[in-house]
Design a protein around this motif. Sequence first.
Motif, PDB file in Angstrom:
ATOM      1  N   VAL A 214       5.505   0.779  -9.850  1.00  0.00           N
ATOM      2  CA  VAL A 214       5.743   1.448  -8.899  1.00  0.00           C
ATOM      3  C   VAL A 214       4.523   1.635  -8.110  1.00  0.00           C
ATOM      4  O   VAL A 214       4.594   1.802  -6.826  1.00  0.00           O
ATOM      5  CB  VAL A 214       6.661   2.904  -9.335  1.00  0.00           C
TER       6      VAL A 214
ATOM      7  N   ILE B   1       3.656   0.756  -4.180  1.00  0.00           N
ATOM      8  CA  ILE B   1       3.096   1.677  -3.133  1.00  0.00           C
ATOM      9  C   ILE B   1       2.135   1.273  -2.440  1.00  0.00           C
ATOM     10  O   ILE B   1       1.736   1.418  -1.202  1.00  0.00           O
ATOM     11  CB  ILE B   1       3.353   3.171  -3.529  1.00  0.00           C
TER      12      ILE B   1
ATOM     13  N   SER C  27       1.145   9.750  -4.489  1.00  0.00           N
ATOM     14  CA  SER C  27       2.494  10.440  -4.378  1.00  0.00           C
ATOM     15  C   SER C  27       3.050  10.384  -2.979  1.00  0.00           C
ATOM     16  O   SER C  27       2.489   9.935  -1.957  1.00  0.00           O
ATOM     17  CB  SER C  27       2.651  11.885  -4.607  1.00  0.00           C
ATOM     18  N   GLY C  28       4.468  10.336  -2.773  1.00  0.00           N
ATOM     19  CA  GLY C  28       5.116  10.053  -1.740  1.00  0.00           C
ATOM     20  C   GLY C  28       6.348   9.150  -1.680  1.00  0.00           C
ATOM     21  O   GLY C  28       6.675   8.527  -2.883  1.00  0.00           O
ATOM     22  N   SER C  29       6.606   8.620  -0.611  1.00  0.00           N
ATOM     23  CA  SER C  29       7.452   7.407  -0.588  1.00  0.00           C
ATOM     24  C   SER C  29       7.434   6.754   0.565  1.00  0.00           C
ATOM     25  O   SER C  29       6.677   7.330   1.456  1.00  0.00           O
ATOM     26  CB  SER C  29       8.840   8.048  -0.413  1.00  0.00           C
TER      27      SER C  29
ATOM     28  N   ASN D 222      10.110   3.978   2.664  1.00  0.00           N
ATOM     29  CA  ASN D 222      11.284   3.329   2.976  1.00  0.00           C
ATOM     30  C   ASN D 222      11.431   2.275   3.889  1.00  0.00           C
ATOM     31  O   ASN D 222      11.054   2.522   5.083  1.00  0.00           O
ATOM     32  CB  ASN D 222      12.202   4.468   3.169  1.00  0.00           C
TER      33      ASN D 222
ATOM     34  N   ALA E 259       7.029   6.189   5.916  1.00  0.00           N
ATOM     35  CA  ALA E 259       6.249   6.659   5.034  1.00  0.00           C
ATOM     36  C   ALA E 259       5.548   7.972   4.994  1.00  0.00           C
ATOM     37  O   ALA E 259       5.183   8.601   6.144  1.00  0.00           O
ATOM     38  CB  ALA E 259       5.225   5.429   4.998  1.00  0.00           C
TER      39      ALA E 259
ATOM     40  N   LEU F 150       2.974   9.645   2.500  1.00  0.00           N
ATOM     41  CA  LEU F 150       2.001   9.406   1.395  1.00  0.00           C
ATOM     42  C   LEU F 150       0.967  10.385   1.199  1.00  0.00           C
ATOM     43  O   LEU F 150       0.375  11.120   2.329  1.00  0.00           O
ATOM     44  CB  LEU F 150       1.465   8.028   1.607  1.00  0.00           C
TER      45      LEU F 150
END
Length: 139
Positions: free
Chosen positions: A40, A44, A78-80, A82, A90, A92
């Motif tokens: 993961v 990222i 950390s964060g996402s 898509n 994004a 982050l």
Amino acid sequence: MGSKPAPSWWARNWKWLVPAGCLTGLAGVAGFIALIVGLVFGLIKSTTPYQQALAKAQRDPVVISRLGTPIHGGLLVSGSVNLSGGTGQANLAIPLQGSKGSGTLYVEARQSAGTWSYSTLTVQPDGSGEPISLLRPSL
């Protein structure tokens, strides 16, 4: 005179085999979890917003003066991010570590027609200190 038959293999070895089997199972589960977490974070870190933001922070003279060189991205991002076709977003928080100090790089970006535009690109040094915007105009 009757002699006792020799104990079976299981009777002789169960005291070490059971704990060894349990520890092997626990190690397998821990290894699987570590593999998933690594994948993961690796995904990222391979995204364009992460790479562009980190490169910009590593080149910025104000960030270099506060954190020192070399500046590296930390492990626990950390964060996402898509992505869907040519669009995406994004958010982050990237931990940074330099020779003089550390901080966090905050990134908010949107992708349209394959191009990323950043609404937030800010380094917050740990401890006291003003945030450093990486979106300021170049001199």
